[in-house]
Design a protein around this motif. Sequence first.
Motif, mmCIF file in Angstrom:
data_model
loop_
_atom_site.group_PDB
_atom_site.id
_atom_site.type_symbol
_atom_site.label_atom_id
_atom_site.label_comp_id
_atom_site.label_asym_id
_atom_site.label_seq_id
_atom_site.Cartn_x
_atom_site.Cartn_y
_atom_site.Cartn_z
ATOM 1 N N GLN A 1 -12.837 -12.662 -9.350
ATOM 2 C CA GLN A 1 -13.434 -13.692 -8.501
ATOM 3 C C GLN A 1 -14.395 -13.115 -7.471
ATOM 4 O OE1 GLN A 1 -10.624 -16.450 -6.804
ATOM 5 N NE2 GLN A 1 -9.372 -16.555 -8.665
ATOM 6 N N LEU A 2 -14.276 -11.829 -7.171
ATOM 7 C CA LEU A 2 -15.150 -11.210 -6.174
ATOM 8 C C LEU A 2 -16.396 -10.563 -6.784
ATOM 9 C CD1 LEU A 2 -12.509 -9.450 -3.882
ATOM 10 C CD2 LEU A 2 -13.700 -11.598 -3.461
ATOM 11 N N ILE A 3 -16.552 -10.644 -8.101
ATOM 12 C CA ILE A 3 -17.724 -10.012 -8.722
ATOM 13 C C ILE A 3 -19.015 -10.657 -8.221
ATOM 14 C CG2 ILE A 3 -18.939 -9.766 -10.920
ATOM 15 C CD1 ILE A 3 -16.258 -9.171 -12.223
ATOM 16 N N ASP A 4 -19.027 -11.962 -8.082
ATOM 17 C CA ASP A 4 -20.233 -12.676 -7.632
ATOM 18 C C ASP A 4 -20.260 -12.865 -6.120
ATOM 19 O OD1 ASP A 4 -22.647 -13.982 -7.922
ATOM 20 O OD2 ASP A 4 -21.728 -15.955 -8.199
ATOM 21 N N TRP A 5 -19.364 -12.212 -5.418
ATOM 22 C CA TRP A 5 -19.265 -12.410 -3.969
ATOM 23 C C TRP A 5 -20.023 -11.290 -3.273
ATOM 24 C CZ3 TRP A 5 -15.904 -9.697 -0.259
ATOM 25 C CH2 TRP A 5 -15.940 -10.280 1.014
ATOM 26 N N ASN A 6 -20.960 -11.693 -2.410
ATOM 27 C CA ASN A 6 -21.758 -10.730 -1.634
ATOM 28 C C ASN A 6 -21.546 -11.029 -0.156
ATOM 29 O OD1 ASN A 6 -23.585 -8.969 -0.537
ATOM 30 N ND2 ASN A 6 -25.326 -9.650 -1.761
ATOM 31 N N PRO A 7 -20.760 -10.217 0.528
ATOM 32 C CA PRO A 7 -20.481 -10.501 1.948
ATOM 33 C C PRO A 7 -21.694 -10.312 2.848
ATOM 34 C CG PRO A 7 -19.559 -8.374 1.338
ATOM 35 C CD PRO A 7 -20.075 -8.985 0.080
ATOM 36 N N LEU A 8 -22.802 -9.788 2.333
ATOM 37 C CA LEU A 8 -23.998 -9.582 3.152
ATOM 38 C C LEU A 8 -24.951 -10.775 3.099
ATOM 39 C CD1 LEU A 8 -24.719 -5.878 2.171
ATOM 40 C CD2 LEU A 8 -23.369 -6.746 4.086
ATOM 41 N N LYS A 9 -24.689 -11.707 2.208
ATOM 42 C CA LYS A 9 -25.531 -12.903 2.132
ATOM 43 C C LYS A 9 -25.080 -13.918 3.175
ATOM 44 C CE LYS A 9 -26.679 -14.539 -1.846
ATOM 45 N NZ LYS A 9 -26.629 -15.083 -3.214
ATOM 46 N N PHE A 10 -26.061 -14.516 3.812
ATOM 47 C CA PHE A 10 -25.733 -15.434 4.902
ATOM 48 C C PHE A 10 -24.992 -16.673 4.404
ATOM 49 C CE2 PHE A 10 -26.797 -18.831 7.948
ATOM 50 C CZ PHE A 10 -26.330 -18.236 9.103
ATOM 51 N N ASP A 11 -25.292 -17.108 3.203
ATOM 52 C CA ASP A 11 -24.666 -18.313 2.649
ATOM 53 C C ASP A 11 -23.509 -17.981 1.698
ATOM 54 O OD1 ASP A 11 -26.252 -17.105 0.793
ATOM 55 O OD2 ASP A 11 -27.102 -18.962 -0.011
ATOM 56 N N SER A 12 -22.963 -16.800 1.780
ATOM 57 C CA SER A 12 -21.842 -16.436 0.906
ATOM 58 C C SER A 12 -20.589 -17.205 1.302
ATOM 59 C CB SER A 12 -21.578 -14.930 0.979
ATOM 60 O OG SER A 12 -21.208 -14.555 2.288
ATOM 61 N N ILE A 13 -19.740 -17.453 0.310
ATOM 62 C CA ILE A 13 -18.519 -18.196 0.544
ATOM 63 C C ILE A 13 -17.553 -17.360 1.372
ATOM 64 C CG2 ILE A 13 -17.519 -17.376 -1.614
ATOM 65 C CD1 ILE A 13 -16.109 -20.052 -1.880
ATOM 66 N N GLY A 14 -16.835 -18.020 2.252
ATOM 67 C CA GLY A 14 -15.859 -17.327 3.090
ATOM 68 C C GLY A 14 -14.582 -17.010 2.323
ATOM 69 N N LEU A 15 -13.838 -16.079 2.839
ATOM 70 C CA LEU A 15 -12.602 -15.683 2.162
ATOM 71 C C LEU A 15 -11.589 -16.823 2.119
ATOM 72 C CD1 LEU A 15 -12.105 -12.093 3.610
ATOM 73 C CD2 LEU A 15 -12.907 -12.697 1.338
ATOM 74 N N LYS A 16 -11.523 -17.609 3.165
ATOM 75 C CA LYS A 16 -10.531 -18.679 3.217
ATOM 76 C C LYS A 16 -10.847 -19.813 2.259
ATOM 77 C CE LYS A 16 -8.953 -17.896 7.937
ATOM 78 N NZ LYS A 16 -8.729 -18.495 9.279
#
Length: 777
Positions: free
Chosen positions: A501-516
């Motif tokens: 589930q974290l493969i498409d997750w980029n924490p540096l993008k401003f519009d990235s989904i939050g962990l919660k």
Amino acid sequence: MAHRPKRTFRQRRADSSDSDGAEVPSAEPGAPGEQAARGPSKEGSPPGGGHAVAAEPRLRGRGRGRGRGRGRVWASSRRAVGAASGADGDSGVPDEEDGTHHASESKDDQSSSSNSSSSLEEEFSSIVNIPDAAFIQAARRKRELARAQEDYISLDVKHTSTVSVMRKNSDEDPESEPDDHEKRIPFTPKPTTLRQKMAEETATRNEETSEESQEDENQDIWEQQQMRKAVKITEGRDIDLSHNSESQTMKKFDTSISFPPVNLEIIKKQLNTRLTLLQDTHRSHLREYEKYVQDVKSSKSTIHNLENSSNQTLNFKFYKSMKIYVENLIDCLNEKIINIQEIESSMHALLLKQAMILMKRRQDELKHQSTYLQQLSRKAETSTNGDLAIDEKTQWILEEIESRRARRRQARTLSGNCDHQEGTSSDDELSSADMTDFQKSQGDILQDHKKIFEDVHDDFCNIQNILLKFQQWREKFPDSYYEAFIGLCIPKLLNPLIRVQLIDWNPLKFDSIGLKQMPWFTSIEEFIDSSMEDSKKENHSDKKILSAVINKTIIPRLIDFVEFIWDPLSTSQTTSLITHCRTILEEQSTFENEVSKGKKDLFKSIVSRMKKAIDDDVFIPLYPESAVENKTSPQSKFQERQFWSGLKLFHNILLWNGLLPDDTLQELGLRKLLNRYLIIALLNAIPGPDVVTKCNQIAAYLPEKWFEDSTMRTSIPQLENFIQFLLQSALKLSRSEFRDEVKEIILILVKIRAFNQAESFIEEYHLDHLKSVIKEV
């Protein structure tokens, strides 16, 4: 039983070449019989018993070649002659052993050949005279008495008498035989006496007699068996016949053997001991039997209880199904983990490639701009020639930079954002070709990402379904669930699924989904909440599942982004990263000990990356005052952009307030960046409203947390250089036409809690109208 046919024998001649002559030896020592007996030994036999050894095969061959009956009779006649010769050779007194042996053999011969013994005795009675027992005993006593009185001493009799005494003793007492170390070992051959030769011949004959008797017995048994087969006798007759044959073959009891005296007490004691042992063995067998019976009863009762107890059956079925499910889940994850790692590596390599392209482009552009402006500063009077000296690559880079800036200005104008400083843009736009390639590669990776679990059932790839399985276990059998430490195993089982589930997750993008907002986060939270309601334990392992997942799965991924992809000069990336880090630390606030190592590693990587950005990306050039007086000059614009870029990094560093320690932020933001780069650029600038604006911006970026102490009259030590610059600027501005900016500087000093410096400056330069500013604060 049919009788055998009568055997016929031929009378042997006295002058036969064999050693058993028919002549009767004389009683004298020099008789012809003794000479005839010694003749073959001297001619063809070696000394010391060679005659007996050489005669043995000759005797056996003759006996066997002439038939069974002839061999036996021949052996009897030889014994008779030998006995007579022995009596004559020893003064007419035969040895006791020889006499006894001959008597027993005569009895055996009579029992084995009852039909022919009478005729044989009549035939040889005139030749052999066998002495009776009384004569033998008298001769023995006479010989013993002569030896005791020592009437004569013979060279050969000493050893022979000793042997005879030992034989006598052995006959009387079987246990008094000499030991091996007491026997005399002959090392050299000695002359053989007539007595010794006779003893050797007697032993040879005894062996042949025993072999012949054994053959006779076997022959009798074979004949009886053949008769049984032929006549088909009854069972009773068979028993009688076998009994008779056994009685015939049974050896007679030797009455000469003496037994120890019988003691009834010893027998009774031995019987009691034997009885006690048997009783103990019987009791042990009884105990073992009782134990086995009890085990059988217990096993039957257990089987009965298990068959009648439905709960136990259901429990067993549940545990068995859970075991199979977990094994299948582990096998599935072990098979898919390789694909997960490959897709993760592909996505990470793609993002790293994009980040390296932007970083390298920025450094190359900075290098070419600085080189170009230095050439302009050296050749200010010939700017046209300087333009002509620029190579094609530098010209292309400058044009590309200017085109991107123009596009950004147009976008800001359309959005209505006119309050923007040149140099605060991230400048992370990619070309259309690079953007197309990036999107295509990212789309391929995401397509492979969707195919990872397309052939897997939801029970083995859906986190919520997996947690429901363990929740059923926890509700039905909480003791076994907590004893198995399932709360410590769940994070390891969920790790591959969360990574997918974290493969498409980029924490540096401003519009990235939050962990919660992620599905795995909500599923784990529900699982923990249900365990808090059902569990009676205060400290159970389910409370730490979420923290363990974050510590083992989320934090390592964040560290990879920070070290290789994060750009500290980008405010959007820094803000998004800080947001996710705050969420992580909020979830871990109750479990500081469990995540201390992960948190330390994350913060260490953040600090290291910001240090690298300060050393590599901050560059504020210094030009002559003549070059920067004109605000439209390329040198002035380049210096302004670099200053605001450094100030942007200063702001991004101080955004970590509350996450990183204060001393770390003060070391990075104030000492390394503000005092080393920004203050030097301000000192080189022309005093005026622009300088005041920059100082206001610096003070605005400082965290208010550092100045919350109301009793604080002097600012923090790291701001001492900044305060001195503010005082110098206020002094210069007070002497010029920019007196309103002096008030702004005093407000900055008051904001950073430099009250003592502000009051001293007002009193020293008699700026009484500014005392009200300090009192209002």
